[in-house]
Design a protein around this motif. Structure first.
Motif, mmCIF file in Angstrom:
data_model
loop_
_atom_site.group_PDB
_atom_site.id
_atom_site.type_symbol
_atom_site.label_atom_id
_atom_site.label_comp_id
_atom_site.label_asym_id
_atom_site.label_seq_id
_atom_site.Cartn_x
_atom_site.Cartn_y
_atom_site.Cartn_z
ATOM 1 N N ARG A 1 82.516 -6.674 -73.274
ATOM 2 C CA ARG A 1 81.781 -7.330 -74.266
ATOM 3 C C ARG A 1 81.943 -6.620 -75.647
ATOM 4 O O ARG A 1 82.122 -7.521 -76.704
ATOM 5 C CB ARG A 1 80.085 -7.488 -73.959
ATOM 6 C CG ARG A 1 79.825 -8.040 -72.980
ATOM 7 C CD ARG A 1 78.237 -7.889 -72.552
ATOM 8 N NE ARG A 1 77.744 -8.585 -71.392
ATOM 9 C CZ ARG A 1 76.664 -8.466 -70.941
ATOM 10 N NH1 ARG A 1 75.945 -7.516 -71.251
ATOM 11 N NH2 ARG A 1 76.347 -9.182 -69.653
ATOM 12 N N CYS B 1 85.635 -7.874 -76.832
ATOM 13 C CA CYS B 1 85.454 -9.319 -77.366
ATOM 14 C C CYS B 1 84.612 -9.354 -78.641
ATOM 15 O O CYS B 1 85.286 -10.103 -79.532
ATOM 16 C CB CYS B 1 84.538 -10.394 -76.342
ATOM 17 S SG CYS B 1 85.583 -10.356 -74.801
ATOM 18 N N SER B 2 83.708 -8.524 -78.848
ATOM 19 C CA SER B 2 83.264 -8.660 -80.048
ATOM 20 C C SER B 2 84.029 -8.282 -81.522
ATOM 21 O O SER B 2 84.072 -8.597 -82.402
ATOM 22 C CB SER B 2 81.662 -8.086 -80.135
ATOM 23 O OG SER B 2 80.701 -8.388 -79.096
ATOM 24 N N ARG C 1 86.752 -10.733 -81.898
ATOM 25 C CA ARG C 1 86.437 -11.925 -82.687
ATOM 26 C C ARG C 1 86.210 -11.638 -84.096
ATOM 27 O O ARG C 1 86.448 -12.386 -84.989
ATOM 28 C CB ARG C 1 84.791 -12.286 -82.170
ATOM 29 C CG ARG C 1 84.185 -13.355 -82.709
ATOM 30 C CD ARG C 1 82.748 -13.435 -82.395
ATOM 31 N NE ARG C 1 82.324 -14.852 -82.832
ATOM 32 C CZ ARG C 1 82.312 -15.899 -82.364
ATOM 33 N NH1 ARG C 1 82.850 -16.105 -81.188
ATOM 34 N NH2 ARG C 1 81.480 -17.079 -82.951
ATOM 35 N N ARG D 1 77.483 -15.830 -77.570
ATOM 36 C CA ARG D 1 76.978 -14.879 -76.834
ATOM 37 C C ARG D 1 77.585 -14.628 -75.522
ATOM 38 O O ARG D 1 78.315 -15.510 -74.922
ATOM 39 C CB ARG D 1 75.348 -15.354 -76.610
ATOM 40 C CG ARG D 1 74.793 -15.429 -77.779
ATOM 41 C CD ARG D 1 73.184 -15.622 -77.231
ATOM 42 N NE ARG D 1 72.393 -14.526 -76.563
ATOM 43 C CZ ARG D 1 72.071 -13.476 -77.252
ATOM 44 N NH1 ARG D 1 71.971 -13.452 -78.524
ATOM 45 N NH2 ARG D 1 71.440 -12.337 -76.707
ATOM 46 N N TYR D 2 77.479 -13.522 -74.948
ATOM 47 C CA TYR D 2 78.467 -13.185 -73.863
ATOM 48 C C TYR D 2 77.419 -12.883 -72.734
ATOM 49 O O TYR D 2 77.866 -12.249 -71.741
ATOM 50 C CB TYR D 2 79.361 -11.988 -73.953
ATOM 51 C CG TYR D 2 79.975 -12.203 -75.167
ATOM 52 C CD1 TYR D 2 80.729 -13.158 -75.453
ATOM 53 C CD2 TYR D 2 80.269 -11.234 -76.277
ATOM 54 C CE1 TYR D 2 81.817 -13.448 -76.655
ATOM 55 C CE2 TYR D 2 80.883 -11.217 -77.527
ATOM 56 C CZ TYR D 2 81.763 -12.363 -77.671
ATOM 57 O OH TYR D 2 82.370 -12.570 -78.509
ATOM 58 N N LEU E 1 78.501 -14.210 -68.971
ATOM 59 C CA LEU E 1 79.718 -14.152 -68.718
ATOM 60 C C LEU E 1 80.043 -12.982 -67.878
ATOM 61 O O LEU E 1 79.538 -12.117 -68.156
ATOM 62 C CB LEU E 1 80.809 -14.346 -69.860
ATOM 63 C CG LEU E 1 80.566 -15.276 -71.039
ATOM 64 C CD1 LEU E 1 81.397 -15.063 -71.918
ATOM 65 C CD2 LEU E 1 80.668 -16.653 -70.165
ATOM 66 N N ASP F 1 85.213 -14.025 -66.382
ATOM 67 C CA ASP F 1 85.339 -14.755 -67.596
ATOM 68 C C ASP F 1 85.454 -13.895 -68.895
ATOM 69 O O ASP F 1 86.040 -14.424 -69.681
ATOM 70 C CB ASP F 1 83.762 -15.179 -67.941
ATOM 71 C CG ASP F 1 83.179 -16.326 -66.765
ATOM 72 O OD1 ASP F 1 84.330 -16.771 -65.958
ATOM 73 O OD2 ASP F 1 82.245 -16.479 -66.383
ATOM 74 N N LEU F 2 85.136 -12.622 -69.028
ATOM 75 C CA LEU F 2 85.299 -12.077 -70.216
ATOM 76 C C LEU F 2 86.731 -11.454 -70.218
ATOM 77 O O LEU F 2 87.157 -11.672 -71.473
ATOM 78 C CB LEU F 2 84.330 -10.661 -70.378
ATOM 79 C CG LEU F 2 82.681 -10.949 -70.435
ATOM 80 C CD1 LEU F 2 81.871 -9.669 -69.991
ATOM 81 C CD2 LEU F 2 82.539 -11.290 -72.023
ATOM 82 N N LEU G 1 88.486 -14.645 -71.672
ATOM 83 C CA LEU G 1 88.131 -14.768 -73.191
ATOM 84 C C LEU G 1 88.879 -13.543 -73.995
ATOM 85 O O LEU G 1 89.207 -14.148 -75.020
ATOM 86 C CB LEU G 1 86.498 -14.521 -73.494
ATOM 87 C CG LEU G 1 86.198 -14.488 -74.818
ATOM 88 C CD1 LEU G 1 86.358 -15.945 -75.617
ATOM 89 C CD2 LEU G 1 84.362 -14.207 -75.054
#
Length: 412
Positions: free
Chosen positions: A151, A154-155, A158, A191-192, A195, A199-200, A203
């Motif tokens: 997470r 990913c943040s 992003r 939002r995660y 997930l 899934d993460l 992503l």
């Protein structure tokens, strides 16, 4: 039903907890036990009451079992349940293989015949299961940390993509890659929470691809656009008008020529997020070029410690040199090795941005091996960097210059 509980003197026959573990450690395993055996909350609390009714020393003594002697009526009163409910929980725990019920025909419990006859609820089966439960707990914690790390990655990816897109729209708003990447950005989940790791991972792969494409496009545009060298002071400063805002306008005249209408609509999330995302402060007002323009990836990679280079190699994969996201990801991955709490990283990214925080971590990691003034607490140093950045007193560029120069001197 009676049971002869005490073994022959000096003979160890009872299971004990692993070395260094106490009864309190078993109590902390209760959430794991509940999930592993699908116990209800009331049944798990009943088991906890049984555990707390035993002698702590019996869990580590190989000559005796931990036994709960308390009567059902007493346990019912303590738990706020009916005796019938306590009996039901005893049966459930016995069937799950967590306790062994050894009571007399009339239900009496206690220690008789000078301690030779023990009647009650033996938790020896639970003791025997503790090693496996500890393994299960370690695996669950590792999965939790992996999910938390994904997470966080990913943040960070992003945010890197968002800033790279802003730079691309500033330099080349009509580029076809800009519209494509804006569409990708607009479809990212906000939002995660729902997930899982699979899934993460997917992503993160999409974000990696988008970031690499955006940074590659930026690099090509930079090389072919006649942009002045980093640090060159122009007599007329660039306008502060944001192309993103003009792209969000409702009229066709406000949209840059050649940019599809649907691409403009997905810039709205980028503009809207400005009010929600924590914005890094301009803590070094004299540092105008992008960090990787002033300090090339090749120089930074060479200045890193061997540990940091290992994580950079893992992050960049087959690429020759790491990009902006690779530096951020390597910094996130090395946090546990440096003993840095994730909250310290969050504090640093909010104060100076993801890339600057990663570069600060490169400095801190390399300074651990400084022969004169080594950094003993990387987490404390990172928090100190964040406080200095908020106060506008952090000279990160100077620290990076010193690190690069020291590395060059060492190599030569």
């Amino acid at each position: 039903m009676l049971r002869l509980a005490s073994p022959v003197q000096g003979k160890a026959t009872c299971p004990v907890l692993p070395k260094g573990k106490q009864r309190s450690d078993v109590e902390r395993l209760l959430p794991i036990i509940r999930r592993a055996f699908r116990l209800s909350e009331a049944c798990a609390l009943t088991l906890l009451a049984f555990i707390q009714s035993t002698r702590p020393s019996d869990w580590t003594d190989p000559t005796t079992d931990p036994v709960c002697h308390a009567m059902q009526t007493v346990m019912a009163q303590r738990l706020g349940l009916t005796p019938r409910a306590v009996r039901y929980h005893e049966v459930t725990l016995e069937r799950a293989g967590l306790i062994a019920k050894t009571t007399a025909a009339d239900g009496s419990r206690g220690s008789f015949a000078g301690g030779q006859v023990i009647q009650g609820l033996s938790l020896a089966p639970l003791v025997a299961r503790v090693p496996q439960l500890l393994i299960y707990a370690a695996e669950e914690e590792a999965e939790r940390l992996r999910l938390f790390g994904l997470r966080r990655q990913c943040s960070a990816a992003r945010r890197v993509l968002k800033k790279a897109l802003q730079r691309l729209l500033d330099r080349a708003p009509k580029a076809p890659e800009a519209a494509e990447l804006l569409t990708v950005y607009g479809r990212l989940p906000r939002r995660y929470d729902g997930l899982d790791t699979q899934d993460l991972d997917a992503l993160l792969a999409r974000l990696d691809e988008a970031v690499e494409k955006c940074l590659t496009t930026l690099e090509m545009r930079h090389e072919s656009s006649g942009v002045p060298e980093p640090g060159f002071r122009r007599s007329i400063q660039a306008t502060t008008k944001d192309n993103l805002e003009s792209c969000v306008a409702s009229t066709d005249e406000a949209r840059p020529a050649g940019t599809p209408a649907d691409a403009c609509s997905v810039t709205a999330p980028i503009s809207a997020e400005k009010s929600r995302e924590p914005q890094a402060r301009d803590f070094q007002r004299g540092h105008k070029p992008h960090w990787l323009e002033s300090f090339t990836p090749r120089k930074l990679y060479a200045a890193c410690s061997e540990d940091m280079r290992m994580y950079l190699d893992a992050a960049k994969g087959s690429r020759v040199l790491p990009n902006e996201l690779d530096f951020v990801r390597a910094a996130i991955l090395i946090l546990p090795d440096l003993g840095i709490n994730p909250s310290a990283w969050d504090e640093a990214t909010e104060a100076m941005g993801d890339l600057a925080a990663a570069l600060a971590l490169i400095v801190i990691d390399a300074r651990r091996f400084d022969p004169v003034r080594p950094i003993r607490s990387p987490g404390g140093a990172l928090r100190s960097f964040a406080r200095l950045a908020l106060a506008g007193k952090l000279n990160l560029a100077g620290s990076l210059i010193g690190l690069v120069e020291r590395k060059k001197t060492g190599v030569e």
